[in-house]
Design an enzyme around this catalytic site. Sequence first.
Site, mmCIF file in Angstrom:
data_model
loop_
_atom_site.group_PDB
_atom_site.id
_atom_site.type_symbol
_atom_site.label_atom_id
_atom_site.label_comp_id
_atom_site.label_asym_id
_atom_site.label_seq_id
_atom_site.Cartn_x
_atom_site.Cartn_y
_atom_site.Cartn_z
ATOM 1 N N ASP A 71 30.632 20.473 -41.258
ATOM 2 C CA ASP A 71 30.297 21.249 -42.723
ATOM 3 C C ASP A 71 30.533 20.684 -43.898
ATOM 4 O O ASP A 71 30.591 19.617 -43.536
ATOM 5 C CB ASP A 71 31.445 22.075 -43.337
ATOM 6 C CG ASP A 71 31.786 23.143 -44.396
ATOM 7 O OD1 ASP A 71 30.127 23.228 -45.004
ATOM 8 O OD2 ASP A 71 32.616 22.775 -45.014
ATOM 9 N N ASP A 109 35.909 23.780 -43.469
ATOM 10 C CA ASP A 109 37.396 24.130 -44.269
ATOM 11 C C ASP A 109 37.318 25.381 -44.029
ATOM 12 O O ASP A 109 38.209 25.846 -44.943
ATOM 13 C CB ASP A 109 37.725 23.618 -45.212
ATOM 14 C CG ASP A 109 36.207 23.962 -46.458
ATOM 15 O OD1 ASP A 109 36.498 23.851 -47.283
ATOM 16 O OD2 ASP A 109 35.156 23.934 -45.740
#
Length: 519
Positions: free
Chosen positions: A281, A464
């Site tokens: 990510d 996250d």
Amino acid sequence: MARNLHLPFEAVILDMDGVITKTASVHAKAWQRMFDGFLKQKEGDLFVPFDIEKDYQTYIDGIPRLDGIRRFLESRDINLAEGKPDDGPEEVTVQGLGRRKNDIFLKLLDEEGVHVYEDTLEAIKRWKAKGVRLAVISSSRNCRHILASAGLSNFFDVRIDGEILEKEDLKGKPEPDIFLRAGERLGVAKEKTIIIEDAISGVQAGKKAGVLLVVGKAPHGKGQVLEEAGADIVVENLTELDDKIELGTKGRNPDDLPDALENITGIIKLIGAKEPVLFLDYDGSLTPIVSNPEEAVLSEKAKKIIEGLAGIITVGVISGRDRQDVKSKVGLDNVVYAGSHGFDITGPEGLEEQNRKGQEVLPALDEAESHLKKKLRGIEGVLIERKKYAIAVHYRNVEKERVDDVKKAVLEEVAVQKGLKKGTGKKILELKPDLDWHKGKALMWLMDALKLKEDDYFPVFIGDDVTDEDAHKAVYEKGLGIIVGSHRQKTYATYKLENPDEVIRFLDKLKASIGNRLL
């Protein structure tokens, strides 16, 4: 008698009317008004009123609208022309009566509002936090509108309703089609899926679907009827299920996970003889979360480490940002990029994929963007970020007392835009295509497109946010996920890192370990 089934269930499919919302009574009232008005004209002095207790339960409850009309008319020996789908409520046809009933229902809904069962809301919040996959099903074409009005759209991973039944030509209850399609889209095995229904036809359909457990919800004493229909467990309150079944056993609290930096040697052993495939990510993982998305800049040190890794293994960045945006931020040609949560993919050697169905909702996104700019222009600090396949509404810099205004505007827009659904993140609300596609699906598509077979390759995902959980879940049994920080929910990640700085340190150690092994 209720049974205790302590099994690792991972998905729940809930009927909407009567299980989630109290709209079943509104539907019944609308049917009664519609049929009574029709029957008075049709039967004259022989008029027999529509009986909610008998007629609604027997012929209507849980059945697609037009099927219910046909069944009830047949019970009264009334033959009526089918009519056309565009028949107005004044037409005395099956289609016309369907339109008439819907108009009455929407008027009642506007007058009475949407009320949610508190026990169900409490239960689905708890299940969602445990990482349980949730689907809502309904024979109603108003399902999407009702959920949005109640503020429930974001709780469900999958929605199969009357619109989809018609579009995909699925049979209504008591046939199992609606549950089977929901199960397919959830991607969870039948033996790990629960169905919750309050209608006889729904319980019958659930049993035909072949799941291991069908729960009957009977808040008004219908327990025996649902048991006779085949329900494995009958409860009045969904919170009773806590003592009877186990859900979301794989989800763990991020704080309880082992540290990936401290366990790099164990991770290398876990990878074993396979070649790792690294998926990353961007925001919150490679760079800190910042007030202005343009200020999320990848450090030169991080870029050099990622470039080195991409020289020896496959590396992909899967981001909520537009593909072009995240590619320009990372700036490396030997990396695969999946933007807009995987709707737009590109990579070395001509790799190119854009989700066709996602492209079909671009006009809805254009319209929603225009509406939101007008609605939110008076709120200081709000940032509307248009991406190709999504609209991100950032409220990190909005005054606390105005945040609810931002959320309300987004919910209202979701309610009126067919083909869009709400997504959430850290101080972000998103409008994105209402499709069964996410970072986890994109990750597995890339593994397949790049011919990275499970027997030879080991996927590692680092993310996250809540939107990264689909990817963590996708690699749960095939590789491993690493969560950065915490999103305060259960996670399918196996290890944790505290912040983007630790991510870069981990990647550097991983590069060194892999490089030494491949020499």
